[in-house]
Design an enzyme around this catalytic site. Sequence first.
Site, mmCIF file in Angstrom:
data_model
loop_
_atom_site.group_PDB
_atom_site.id
_atom_site.type_symbol
_atom_site.label_atom_id
_atom_site.label_comp_id
_atom_site.label_asym_id
_atom_site.label_seq_id
_atom_site.Cartn_x
_atom_site.Cartn_y
_atom_site.Cartn_z
ATOM 1 N N ASP A 83 -60.875 -3.309 -44.004
ATOM 2 C CA ASP A 83 -60.059 -3.341 -45.227
ATOM 3 C C ASP A 83 -59.559 -1.940 -45.536
ATOM 4 O O ASP A 83 -60.313 -0.960 -45.462
ATOM 5 C CB ASP A 83 -60.921 -3.881 -46.381
ATOM 6 N N ASN A 91 -48.952 1.034 -52.913
ATOM 7 C CA ASN A 91 -47.926 0.218 -53.573
ATOM 8 C C ASN A 91 -47.523 0.815 -54.915
ATOM 9 O O ASN A 91 -46.342 0.918 -55.233
ATOM 10 C CB ASN A 91 -48.461 -1.197 -53.820
ATOM 11 N N ASP A 100 -46.010 -2.114 -47.027
ATOM 12 C CA ASP A 100 -45.777 -2.960 -45.849
ATOM 13 C C ASP A 100 -45.763 -2.126 -44.568
ATOM 14 O O ASP A 100 -46.291 -2.545 -43.535
ATOM 15 C CB ASP A 100 -44.444 -3.713 -45.978
ATOM 16 N N GLU A 126 -54.515 -7.136 -46.914
ATOM 17 C CA GLU A 126 -54.761 -5.834 -46.284
ATOM 18 C C GLU A 126 -56.159 -5.838 -45.666
ATOM 19 O O GLU A 126 -56.823 -4.819 -45.587
ATOM 20 C CB GLU A 126 -54.579 -4.687 -47.289
#
Length: 216
Positions: A83, A91, A100, A126
């Site tokens: 992770d 973000n 992305d 993610e």
Amino acid sequence: MVQLLATPEDEARLAAQIPYVSVYLREAAPVLETKKLMETLKESSLRDPMTGLNNRRFLEEYVETLIANVHRKKSHLGIMMLDLDYFKMVNDTHGHDAGDSVIKALAKVLRQSVRASDMVIRYGGEEFLIILLDTPPENADQVAEKIRASVEAMEVPAGHVVLKKTISIGLADFPGDSETFWQAIKFADVALYQAKETGRNRVVRFIPEMWGEKAY
Ligand code: GH3
Ligand code: MG
Ligand code: MG
């Protein structure tokens, strides 16, 4: 493409058959095309379009075969749950497209870090799952550490900035840690939680003590 071959003596007889062969092919073509389309659809439903990696559905489809092979060969699967650390910040600070880009770059690094026969799955947004085939725990530890370091060294250009991120990794062994495959996945997840709790950018292997009274 169909090629018909005949000796000179047999040529006339074969020529007479051609209309039948044509009819057969005309009838068979749509059936074959449909079958091919179905295969393409199935393939695309088992893949994540953004990264090209397999998705969780793929694992669900394949899991029986996978487990049967492990039992037959008496081998081990290295199960790795990964992770991104503090990914939300990417973000929030640089925008969703930058996020992305990081996910795509990470997917590439993961795919390049393992054998073609190993499974790299985009398990959640993610979050990734890697299954190393025929890999005992010591080797899985090494692969996980190599991946952790490769991600740490990764540089992702996004607009005017270059992003650097890290990942946390939880490891478990099937069937060493659990004879139930999905439980081994859960254990890798528990180890991942520990990696996060103890500072992130780390590899943590599951130990039974982690599966105690605490509710995860
Ligand atoms: P932690 O170190 O504890 O994992 O922190 P985190 O910020 O990575 O964890 P959290 O689960 O809070 O955030 C995950 C974020 O990942 C939230 C979600 O918006 C983002 N995300 C998930 N999938 C995608 C995706 O496909 N693209 C982008 N850009 N962001 C995604
Ligand atoms: Mg995260
Ligand atoms: Mg997460």
